[in-house]
Write a protein that holds these residues in place. Structure first.
Motif, mmCIF file in Angstrom:
data_model
loop_
_atom_site.group_PDB
_atom_site.id
_atom_site.type_symbol
_atom_site.label_atom_id
_atom_site.label_comp_id
_atom_site.label_asym_id
_atom_site.label_seq_id
_atom_site.Cartn_x
_atom_site.Cartn_y
_atom_site.Cartn_z
ATOM 1 N N SER A 58 -3.936 -2.696 8.318
ATOM 2 C CA SER A 58 -3.210 -2.054 7.218
ATOM 3 C C SER A 58 -3.329 -0.531 7.309
ATOM 4 N N SER A 100 -2.461 -2.110 1.124
ATOM 5 C CA SER A 100 -3.832 -1.905 0.705
ATOM 6 C C SER A 100 -4.795 -2.126 1.878
ATOM 7 N N ASP A 136 2.913 -7.009 7.240
ATOM 8 C CA ASP A 136 1.481 -7.036 7.522
ATOM 9 C C ASP A 136 1.011 -8.480 7.327
ATOM 10 N N GLN A 138 -2.420 -10.637 6.326
ATOM 11 C CA GLN A 138 -3.720 -10.370 5.723
ATOM 12 C C GLN A 138 -4.721 -11.482 6.001
#
Ligand code: GDP
Ligand code: MG
Length: 452
Positions: A58, A100, A136, A138
């Motif tokens: 990230s 984030s 992205d 995660q």
């Protein structure tokens, strides 16, 4: 550190794993993004990063966002002046915003997270209009996700991206290659049932190695990475058979394979050393110089307007509205408890592509009827018009690039013919008034045929 305060976008967890590894999908944000009036008719470039948890993915993507906002307007910032693209890294002390990062030791989200702002670009040479989406993944490949979840997410990432960055730490490990098994299997089916040469199944894959520690063997950057990857992909007798097979076929599955070796970012970035006596905020003054230099070269290499790579299914570029259909379709296939087989997904891809094509051809029929309706003045004209338009639609179907084998083609051509004949019957007594009814329908479905 938080995604909430970025001025133009936020991250949307569009696919994730809930309780008991059940896959959830958020359909609304996907619609908002890909059916947006500025996106639905643009060709898609899909940039994604994937890999293990807490390896700087990230963080890296947030610098990619900086590059993108310095080079392109976007749906949330259409009047972006992009006045100083060479200084895209921004001020030395600018805190890092976007996806984030460093979210502590707990995983907050898992699955696929998309940046809800989409970047817009027109290729100078060809006039092609592009929409670029960033995603992205995660919290994967950690001890909390099952191997099944990992395989699912990796297969999905490959299916929906055109530039995929596989983020790895230190070295490429032998067993990490298993995540590419899906791609090579899928490509084998496509090759064996393809009617012509439609290019490779997937577009670009980059192995991004973080914290590279052996610059004496292979230099940092893309050239060193190329040599390292070639060395790693060499087939040797002691390798496991399935990983040997991945090595043999990986070149046939992706249009471009590359690798980049990034040095360690320095102790401030990893949190070992204090940043001005504060918590590190991601600003680039905290990075080691050699890391920063390589990062700048790498991001420009990946996202430069000259090098953008279109998302393709079966060698054909896809526009926003088509991409939306593929993404939803794939996401739903992965909701089952089992990992779908490459064969199943390949069949589903063929079906999806054929369905999109049938719709386009059917709309073409309606459109030509509509355009020529003024010339109608008697019954025999109507029959001639119907036949002419139907032949034109069937020709369009025949000439389109198609995946799959002959039986797929026969099946979907039949569906197209039936649809057209059904509509013709619905004209009732085939009067000029009933043609006008079709004209109304054409208006409703115009969306799908604009900008062909
Ligand atoms: P993600 O879980 O892979 O998305 O990782 P994050 O981007 O949230 O970063 C996790 C931590 O790694 C943060 O503290 C970053 O500052 C740090 N980090 C960023 N880049 C690198 C890198 O290249 N190497 C290492 N070792 N850490 C990094
Ligand atoms: Mg992350």
């Amino acid at each position: 550190m938080s995604s909430h305060n970025h001025p133009y976008g936020k991250s949307e967890n569009v696919l994730g794993f809930g309780e008991d590894s059940k896959v959830f999908i958020k359909e609304e944000p996907l619609k908002d993004m890909f059916l947006h009036p500025d996106v639905k008719h643009r060709k898609i470039v899909a940039f994604s990063i994937i890999g293990a948890y807490r390896k700087g993915k990230s963080f890296f993507l947030d610098y990619c966002l900086r590059y993108l906002y310095a080079h392109y307007p976007s749906i949330n910032y259409p009047n972006n002046p992009v006045s100083n693209p060479t200084n895209w890294m921004g001020e030395e002390d600018e805190p890092l915003k976007g996806f984030s990062w460093r979210s502590g030791s707990d995983r907050d989200t898992t699955g696929i997270v998309m940046w809800n702002d989409i970047f817009l670009h027109t290729v100078e040479r060809t006039g092609e209009k592009i929409a670029l989406v960033v995603m992205d993944t995660q919290g994967l490949f950690d001890n909390q996700s099952s191997p099944m979840d990992n395989s699912k997410i990796f297969a999905l990432g490959t299916l929906i991206s055109s530039i995929q960055v596989l983020n790895l730490s230190g070295v490429i490990q032998e067993d990490q290659l298993q995540y590419l098994q899906f791609a090579t299997e899928f490509a084998k089916f496509a090759a064996s049932s393809s009617q012509g040469s439609n290019g490779k199944c997937f577009q670009n894959l980059m192995f991004l190695i973080r914290d590279w520690e052996n610059p004496d063997d292979f230099a940092c950057g893309i050239d060193g990475g190329k040599n390292y990857l070639e060395n790693f992909l060499e087939v040797r007798s002691e390798q496991k058979p399935e990983l040997k097979s991945v090595r043999e076929f990986i070149h046939n599955s992706f249009d471009e394979l590359s690798c980049s070796l990034l040095p360690h970012p320095g102790k401030i970035v990893t949190g070992v050393k204090k940043y001005k006596n504060l918590m590190y905020d991601g600003s680039h003054s905290g990075m080691d110089e050699d890391f920063k230099d390589e990062l700048i070269i790498l991001i420009d290499h990946l996202l430069n307007p000259e090098r953008l790579v279109f998302k393709k299914y079966n060698g054909c570029n896809v526009k926003g509205f088509e991409y939306h259909e593929y993404v939803e379709h794939y996401f739903k296939l992965f909701q089952s408890d089992e990992l779908p087989q490459a064969q199943t997904i390949f069949d589903a891809t063929v079906e999806k592509q054929m369905t999109i094509l049938v719709n386009l051809c059917f709309n073409n029929y309606k459109e030509t009827v509509y355009k020529n309706r003024d010339a109608l003045n008697n019954q025999s004209n109507i029959v001639i018009l119907h036949d002419g338009c139907k032949n034109k639609a069937l020709l369009m179907f025949n000439e389109a690039k198609k995946m799959g084998n002959n039986s797929h083609e026969v099946k979907f051509k039949k569906i197209l013919e039936t649809e057209i004949d059904k509509l013709y019957e619905e004209w009732g007594n085939q009067t000029i008034e009933s043609i006008n009814k079709i004209a109304d329908e054409v208006e409703k479905t115009r969306v799908a045929i604009e900008e062909k």
